[in-house]
Design a protein around this motif. Structure first.
Motif, PDB file in Angstrom:
ATOM      1  N   THR A 176       0.784  -1.234   0.000  1.00 51.51           N
ATOM      2  CA  THR A 176       0.000   0.000   0.000  1.00 51.51           C
ATOM      3  C   THR A 176       0.816   1.284   0.000  1.00 51.51           C
ATOM      4  OG1 THR A 176      -0.146   0.008   2.426  1.00 51.51           O
ATOM      5  CG2 THR A 176      -1.907  -1.133   1.213  1.00 51.51           C
ATOM      6  N   THR A 177       2.135   1.183   0.137  1.00 52.83           N
ATOM      7  CA  THR A 177       2.951   2.397   0.166  1.00 52.83           C
ATOM      8  C   THR A 177       4.121   2.265  -0.804  1.00 52.83           C
ATOM      9  OG1 THR A 177       4.593   1.760   1.843  1.00 52.83           O
ATOM     10  CG2 THR A 177       2.464   2.600   2.655  1.00 52.83           C
ATOM     11  N   ALA A 178       4.751   3.389  -1.042  1.00 52.80           N
ATOM     12  CA  ALA A 178       5.977   3.400  -1.844  1.00 52.80           C
ATOM     13  C   ALA A 178       7.190   3.623  -0.957  1.00 52.80           C
ATOM     14  CB  ALA A 178       5.882   4.487  -2.910  1.00 52.80           C
ATOM     15  N   GLN A 179       7.011   3.430   0.344  1.00 48.84           N
ATOM     16  CA  GLN A 179       8.118   3.639   1.274  1.00 48.84           C
ATOM     17  C   GLN A 179       9.274   2.704   0.935  1.00 48.84           C
ATOM     18  OE1 GLN A 179       6.748   3.175   5.281  1.00 48.84           O
ATOM     19  NE2 GLN A 179       5.279   4.843   5.114  1.00 48.84           N
ATOM     20  N   PRO A 180      10.499   3.167   1.146  1.00 45.04           N
ATOM     21  CA  PRO A 180      11.649   2.300   0.890  1.00 45.04           C
ATOM     22  C   PRO A 180      11.673   1.120   1.873  1.00 45.04           C
ATOM     23  CG  PRO A 180      12.355   4.447   1.736  1.00 45.04           C
ATOM     24  CD  PRO A 180      10.878   4.503   1.579  1.00 45.04           C
ATOM     25  N   ILE A 181      12.308   0.052   1.454  1.00 44.94           N
ATOM     26  CA  ILE A 181      12.430  -1.158   2.268  1.00 44.94           C
ATOM     27  C   ILE A 181      13.010  -0.829   3.638  1.00 44.94           C
ATOM     28  CG2 ILE A 181      13.536  -3.434   2.434  1.00 44.94           C
ATOM     29  CD1 ILE A 181      11.371  -3.226   0.210  1.00 44.94           C
ATOM     30  N   GLU A 182      13.968   0.076   3.683  1.00 43.24           N
ATOM     31  CA  GLU A 182      14.606   0.444   4.948  1.00 43.24           C
ATOM     32  C   GLU A 182      13.596   1.007   5.935  1.00 43.24           C
ATOM     33  OE1 GLU A 182      15.687   1.327   1.886  1.00 43.24           O
ATOM     34  OE2 GLU A 182      17.489   0.049   1.812  1.00 43.24           O
ATOM     35  N   ARG A 183      12.698   1.854   5.455  1.00 42.91           N
ATOM     36  CA  ARG A 183      11.679   2.463   6.316  1.00 42.91           C
ATOM     37  C   ARG A 183      10.658   1.424   6.760  1.00 42.91           C
ATOM     38  NH1 ARG A 183       9.798   4.812  10.298  1.00 42.91           N
ATOM     39  NH2 ARG A 183       7.954   6.074  10.062  1.00 42.91           N
ATOM     40  N   ILE A 184      10.280   0.539   5.855  1.00 38.87           N
ATOM     41  CA  ILE A 184       9.320  -0.518   6.202  1.00 38.87           C
ATOM     42  C   ILE A 184       9.924  -1.442   7.254  1.00 38.87           C
ATOM     43  CG2 ILE A 184       8.111  -2.554   5.312  1.00 38.87           C
ATOM     44  CD1 ILE A 184       7.655  -0.938   2.713  1.00 38.87           C
ATOM     45  N   TYR A 198       8.246  -9.187  -3.804  1.00 34.00           N
ATOM     46  CA  TYR A 198       6.853  -9.226  -3.337  1.00 34.00           C
ATOM     47  C   TYR A 198       6.118  -7.972  -3.785  1.00 34.00           C
ATOM     48  CZ  TYR A 198       2.826  -9.453  -0.253  1.00 34.00           C
ATOM     49  OH  TYR A 198       1.535  -9.490   0.237  1.00 34.00           O
ATOM     50  N   ARG A 199       6.734  -6.827  -3.595  1.00 38.11           N
ATOM     51  CA  ARG A 199       6.107  -5.563  -3.983  1.00 38.11           C
ATOM     52  C   ARG A 199       5.839  -5.550  -5.486  1.00 38.11           C
ATOM     53  NH1 ARG A 199       8.743  -0.252  -1.805  1.00 38.11           N
ATOM     54  NH2 ARG A 199       6.990  -0.247  -0.367  1.00 38.11           N
ATOM     55  N   ARG A 200       6.816  -5.952  -6.285  1.00 33.44           N
ATOM     56  CA  ARG A 200       6.634  -5.970  -7.736  1.00 33.44           C
ATOM     57  C   ARG A 200       5.528  -6.940  -8.151  1.00 33.44           C
ATOM     58  NH1 ARG A 200      12.232  -4.987  -7.948  1.00 33.44           N
ATOM     59  NH2 ARG A 200      12.781  -7.171  -7.955  1.00 33.44           N
ATOM     60  N   GLU A 201       5.525  -8.130  -7.543  1.00 35.95           N
ATOM     61  CA  GLU A 201       4.491  -9.126  -7.878  1.00 35.95           C
ATOM     62  C   GLU A 201       3.107  -8.643  -7.464  1.00 35.95           C
ATOM     63  OE1 GLU A 201       5.697 -12.837  -6.092  1.00 35.95           O
ATOM     64  OE2 GLU A 201       7.616 -12.774  -7.139  1.00 35.95           O
ATOM     65  N   PHE A 202       3.026  -8.030  -6.281  1.00 35.00           N
ATOM     66  CA  PHE A 202       1.726  -7.565  -5.805  1.00 35.00           C
ATOM     67  C   PHE A 202       1.189  -6.446  -6.690  1.00 35.00           C
ATOM     68  CE2 PHE A 202      -1.629  -7.197  -2.821  1.00 35.00           C
ATOM     69  CZ  PHE A 202      -2.008  -5.871  -2.867  1.00 35.00           C
ATOM     70  N   ARG A 203       2.062  -5.582  -7.125  1.00 35.00           N
ATOM     71  CA  ARG A 203       1.644  -4.440  -7.938  1.00 35.00           C
ATOM     72  C   ARG A 203       1.571  -4.774  -9.425  1.00 35.00           C
ATOM     73  NH1 ARG A 203       4.216   0.884  -5.106  1.00 35.00           N
ATOM     74  NH2 ARG A 203       3.009   0.675  -3.206  1.00 35.00           N
ATOM     75  N   GLY A 204       1.900  -6.010  -9.774  1.00 25.91           N
ATOM     76  CA  GLY A 204       1.781  -6.435 -11.150  1.00 25.91           C
ATOM     77  C   GLY A 204       2.857  -5.888 -12.057  1.00 25.91           C
ATOM     78  N   GLY A 205       4.001  -5.580 -11.491  1.00 28.10           N
ATOM     79  CA  GLY A 205       5.070  -5.006 -12.320  1.00 28.10           C
ATOM     80  C   GLY A 205       6.285  -5.689 -12.082  1.00 28.10           C
TER      81      GLY A 205
END
Length: 101
Positions: free
Chosen positions: A59-67, A94-101
């Motif tokens: 749900t966010t574009a936060q960097p992995i470090e922040r997450i 995971y982020r790419r797969e979830f967002r379809g990219g």
């Protein structure tokens, strides 16, 4: 105590600190926690942290470090390791797969 811990995943938690917050001895807390939730405190906490990391990746574009920081992993490396064991992928994949990219 469970709701509080789930809202404060970014904090360091130990069995003793959670038992103190629940106003119980470590032994009583461990027994009651397992009866109530099923997993151990450490397993439950890791599951909550992974679930939060998933939601933030989705749900966010936060960097992995922040997450990793917000989910309480301590470091991006720790999050990547736990994520890989649990989901057989990296947070970035995971982020790419979830967002379809």
């Amino acid at each position: 105590m469970l709701d509080w811990a789930a809202r404060h995943l970014d904090m360091a938690h130990s069995l003793d600190s959670l038992a103190t917050r629940a106003l119980m001895s470590r032994r009583s807390f461990t027994r009651h926690f397992r009866q109530h939730t099923g997993p151990t405190g450490g397993q439950w906490l890791l599951g909550q942290r992974l679930a939060l990391a998933q939601r933030l990746l989705e749900t966010t574009a936060q960097p992995i470090e922040r997450i990793a920081e917000r989910a309480g992993f301590g470091s991006p490396l720790s999050m990547r390791q736990h994520f890989g064991v649990a989901f057989n992928t990296t947070p970035s994949m995971y982020r790419r797969e979830f967002r379809g990219g």
